[in-house]
Design an enzyme around this catalytic site. Structure first.
Site, mmCIF file in Angstrom:
data_model
loop_
_atom_site.group_PDB
_atom_site.id
_atom_site.type_symbol
_atom_site.label_atom_id
_atom_site.label_comp_id
_atom_site.label_asym_id
_atom_site.label_seq_id
_atom_site.Cartn_x
_atom_site.Cartn_y
_atom_site.Cartn_z
ATOM 1 N N THR A 160 0.846 -1.191 0.000
ATOM 2 C CA THR A 160 0.000 0.000 0.000
ATOM 3 C C THR A 160 0.883 1.242 0.000
ATOM 4 O O THR A 160 1.954 1.243 0.590
ATOM 5 C CB THR A 160 -0.875 -0.002 1.264
ATOM 6 O OG1 THR A 160 -1.799 -1.060 1.159
ATOM 7 C CG2 THR A 160 -1.621 1.292 1.462
ATOM 8 N N ARG A 188 -13.742 -7.617 -1.714
ATOM 9 C CA ARG A 188 -13.192 -7.220 -0.408
ATOM 10 C C ARG A 188 -12.658 -5.782 -0.484
ATOM 11 O O ARG A 188 -11.935 -5.414 -1.388
ATOM 12 C CB ARG A 188 -12.059 -8.174 -0.033
ATOM 13 C CG ARG A 188 -11.413 -7.869 1.326
ATOM 14 C CD ARG A 188 -10.142 -7.077 1.186
ATOM 15 N NE ARG A 188 -9.437 -6.918 2.455
ATOM 16 C CZ ARG A 188 -8.403 -6.100 2.623
ATOM 17 N NH1 ARG A 188 -7.952 -5.380 1.618
ATOM 18 N NH2 ARG A 188 -7.821 -5.990 3.791
ATOM 19 N N GLY A 190 -10.613 -2.973 1.920
ATOM 20 C CA GLY A 190 -9.819 -2.885 3.145
ATOM 21 C C GLY A 190 -9.990 -1.568 3.872
ATOM 22 O O GLY A 190 -10.964 -0.827 3.654
ATOM 23 N N ASP A 191 -9.033 -1.256 4.702
ATOM 24 C CA ASP A 191 -9.084 -0.040 5.508
ATOM 25 C C ASP A 191 -8.743 1.222 4.712
ATOM 26 O O ASP A 191 -9.179 2.327 5.059
ATOM 27 C CB ASP A 191 -8.095 -0.144 6.680
ATOM 28 C CG ASP A 191 -6.659 -0.332 6.190
ATOM 29 O OD1 ASP A 191 -6.443 -1.137 5.255
ATOM 30 O OD2 ASP A 191 -5.748 0.324 6.727
ATOM 31 N N THR A 210 -1.102 1.221 6.783
ATOM 32 C CA THR A 210 -0.819 0.076 5.912
ATOM 33 C C THR A 210 -0.740 -1.182 6.763
ATOM 34 O O THR A 210 -0.293 -1.129 7.908
ATOM 35 C CB THR A 210 0.497 0.271 5.142
ATOM 36 O OG1 THR A 210 0.856 -0.992 4.540
ATOM 37 C CG2 THR A 210 1.650 0.719 6.031
ATOM 38 N N GLY A 211 -1.178 -2.288 6.200
ATOM 39 C CA GLY A 211 -1.125 -3.540 6.950
ATOM 40 C C GLY A 211 -2.407 -4.319 6.742
ATOM 41 O O GLY A 211 -3.121 -4.111 5.758
#
Ligand code: ASP
Length: 290
Positions: A160, A188, A190-191, A210-211
């Site tokens: 990211t 999906r 993500g954040d 990020t993660g």
């Protein structure tokens, strides 16, 4: 009169190292920071500088974002991005977006011209096509996944990209863009594009995460960082460390970059590495991976 204060931090994702030599990534990130310095020193706006930096990181193909993104389980490229202006709290975001060259430009367009914050699916595509955003017509030719090897292992790979910026007018902005987790489920999100999870900017702080996005969503990570400063009177470094502690406590991995109104930068991570760098009005410029 004292020099105007400005600063920028960028990241190229947190995760395990998938190679030893990151010299190309480091050289490119230094170039991105030098260009951002040039813009900020002549009065560039935080929002524009954050967008430009993230676009350059997307285009580089060095990260799991933009050109370097990997396809999902169905072999389709679905990308997420968000941008937020701390001065006005205007924000724009796209989720599971297919067929556009720069997800961060798409997010910026939503910030600028849509009454909404977050668009996904066919509605997002229709809206962005109408506004002439550059398309990717042949995904398998355009995308050059920066990480292939780990798809089978299911390991989180870093990729990211993000930028947080303070400009000389005291405005803060954050921008984040991603191809998401490797081998992700179709649909999906993500954040990264969720305002308050992977991306946040207000009058106190700008944050890009990020993660493993699911953990950052469950911790409302980036908004929580700001809340810790606002209500708890924490300093930036401590607030960021506490957010990451929460992520670690739940079993999540990742990192974040954050910047405050005084141009202070923090870049904590709980993974082996995080591609990261910053530059400030003090003539500092540094990029690190480990
Ligand atoms: N946070 C991103 C996501 O979960 C992935 C990453 O940062 O590598 O989509």
């Amino acid at each position: 009169m004292s020099d105007p204060i400005w600063a920028i931090a960028i990241h190229g994702g947190a995760g395990p190292a998938h190679k030893e030599d990151y010299s190309e990534e480091i050289a490119h990130m230094r170039g991105v920071l030098k260009e951002a310095k040039r813009q900020l020193a002549k009065g560039g706006a935080a929002l524009d500088v954050a967008q430009t930096a993230v676009r350059a990181l997307e285009e580089s193909g060095h990260h799991i974002a933009g050109r370097g993104a990997s396809p999902n389980k169905d072999g389709k490229w679905e990308l997420d991005a968000a941008i937020m202006d701390g001065d006005t709290r205007n924000a724009g975001a796209v989720g599971a977006l297919r067929g556009f060259r720069s997800p961060i430009d798409c997010a910026r367009t939503i910030l600028d011209v849509s009454p909404h914050v977050f668009l996904v699916g066919k509605g997002a595509s229709r809206f962005l096509k109408k506004r002439g955003l550059e398309r990717v017509h042949n995904p398998s030719r355009y995308y050059k996944p920066s990480v292939q090897a780990a798809v089978e292992s299911g390991e989180l790979q870093h990729g990211t990209v993000g930028a947080v910026v303070l400009d000389s007018e005291g405005r803060l902005a954050a921008a984040t863009s991603t191809g998401g987790l490797l081998n992700k489920q179709p649909g999906r999100i993500g954040d990264t594009p969720m305002i308050g999870a992977g991306t946040w900017a207000d009058e106190r702080v700008a944050v890009s995460c990020t993660g493993q996005g699911e953990y950052f969503i469950r911790c409302a990570a980036s908004a929580d960082l700001s809340a810790r400063i606002r209500y708890n009177k924490s300093d930036l470094t401590n607030a960021a460390a506490c957010v990451l502690e929460d992520i670690s406590y739940l079993g999540g991995q990742g990192g974040l970059i954050a910047i405050d109104r005084l141009g202070r930068v923090t870049m904590p991570f709980n993974t082996i590495s995080m591609k990261r760098g910053f530059a400030t009005w003090r003539d500092e410029l540094e990029v690190k991976v480990f």
